[in-house]
Design an enzyme around this catalytic site. Structure first.
Site: not given
Length: 259
Positions: A10-11, A15-16, A24, A62, A89, A92, A116, A190
Site C-alpha cells: 500500500r502506498h 494527506a487525507w 479513494s 500517491r 483504490e 468508496y 471498509r 483495497n
C-alpha cells in the site's frame, strides 16, 4: 514449492490519511510522513538485496510517487513501470471525503467496518451532487482507461475491486511473473487486499480481518500456478508493523473523547 516471489504494498501515507478521510479516487500526493515511509521501504528492500524488473502502479499519484521513491532508493529508476486504473483504490462512492471516526459515531463502528473491510458490500454510489464528483469524473487520466469513462464505477465492494483487477493481473502482471520477472506492485489498501485474497485463497469472511499499513512491503511466495505457498509476510520491524496495523483498524472507531 516456492517458484516466484512477488512484492506488493500500500502506498505511503497521504494527506487525507492524517485527516482520517476516505480518499479513494481523489488524487493526492504523499504527505511528508508518506515520503519518509516510501524512502524507508526502499532502503529496507535494498538492505535485503531486492532487485526488480517490472513495477506496476495505479494511475493515482500517491501510488506512482511511492514507486518512484522506492526505485530511487534502490538505484533502479530505470526499471519499466506500467500504470492502470485497475490497480486504483476501491471507489468508496458517497463516502469519499468523509471522516471515518465521525461516520462511526453517526452510523456505528460495525457499519463502518462493513463498508471498509467486508467483501461484497458496496457503499452508496457517488452522484453528481457530491462535492468531489467533478474532480474525479472529469479527470483526464480516466479518458486513457481500457473502458469508456461512463462505465467506470461509482462505488465498489471489495469483490468488485477484485473483478476489475483480475483482467490486469491475468493479462499484464501474471505473464511477467511467469517469465521470471521480479515484480513490485505499488498500489492501495483495497487493491492489494483483493489481490492477496485471490492469490492466497482467503475466504470472504476472513478477508475482513486483513488490514494493510501504509508503506510496508508485503512478500508473497508463489508456486508455478501463481498460488501462494504460504501466508503473506510483512517485511520490516514486526512490532512496529503490528502497531501500524492497529492504527489502521482504529481509523474506523469512534474517538474515545466522543464516546
Amino acid at each position: 514449492m516456492s517458484k516466484y516471489k512477488l512484492v506488493m504494498l500500500r502506498h505511503g501515507e497521504g494527506a487525507w490519511t492524517i485527516e482520517n478521510r476516505f480518499c479513494s479516487w481523489v488524487d493526492q500526493k504523499l504527505s511528508v510522513e508518506g515520503i519518509k515511509e516510501a524512502e524507508k521501504c526502499g532502503k529496507y528492500l535494498k538492505s535485503l538485496g531486492f532487485e526488480f524488473d517490472m513495477v506496476f502502479t495505479s494511475i493515482l499519484s500517491r501510488s506512482i510517487q511511492t514507486a518512484w521513491l522506492i526505485l530511487e532508493e534502490l538505484g533502479q529508476e530505470w526499471v519499466p513501470t506500467r500504470s492502470s486504473w485497475r490497480l486504483n483504490e476501491r471507489h468508496y462512492g458517497a463516502l469519499i471525503g468523509l471522516n471515518r471516526a465521525e461516520l462511526a459515531l453517526n452510523h456505528g463502528e460495525e457499519q463502518v467496518k462493513i463498508w471498509r473491510r467486508s467483501y461484497d458490500v458496496a457503499p452508496p454510489p457517488i452522484d453528481e451532487n457530491h462535492p468531489y464528483y467533478q474532480e474525479i469524473h472529469t479527470d483526464r487520466r480516466y479518458t486513457c482507461c481500457d473502458i469508456q469513462k461512463d462505465k467506470l464505477p461509482k462505488s465498489e465492494s471489495l469483490k468488485q475491486v477484485l473483478e476489475r483487477l483480475l483482467p490486469f493481473w491475468n493479462e499484464e502482471i501474471a505473464p511477467e511473473v511467469k517469465r521470471g520477472k521480479r515484480v513490485l506492485i505499488s498500489a492501495h489498501g483495497n487493491s492489494t487486499r483483493a489481490l492477496l485474497k485471490h492469490l492466497e485463497g482467503i475466504s470472504d469472511a476472513d478477508i475482513i480481518k486483513i488490514s494493510l499499513p501504509t508503506g510496508v512491503p508485503v512478500l508473497l511466495e508463489l508456486d508455478e500456478n501463481l498460488h501462494a505457498v504460504k501466508p503473506h509476510e510483512f517485511l520490516g520491524d514486526q512490532e512496529a508493523i503490528q502497531a501500524a496495523i492497529k492504527k489502521v483498524e482504529d481509523q474506523g472507531k469512534v474517538k474515545p473523547s466522543e464516546k
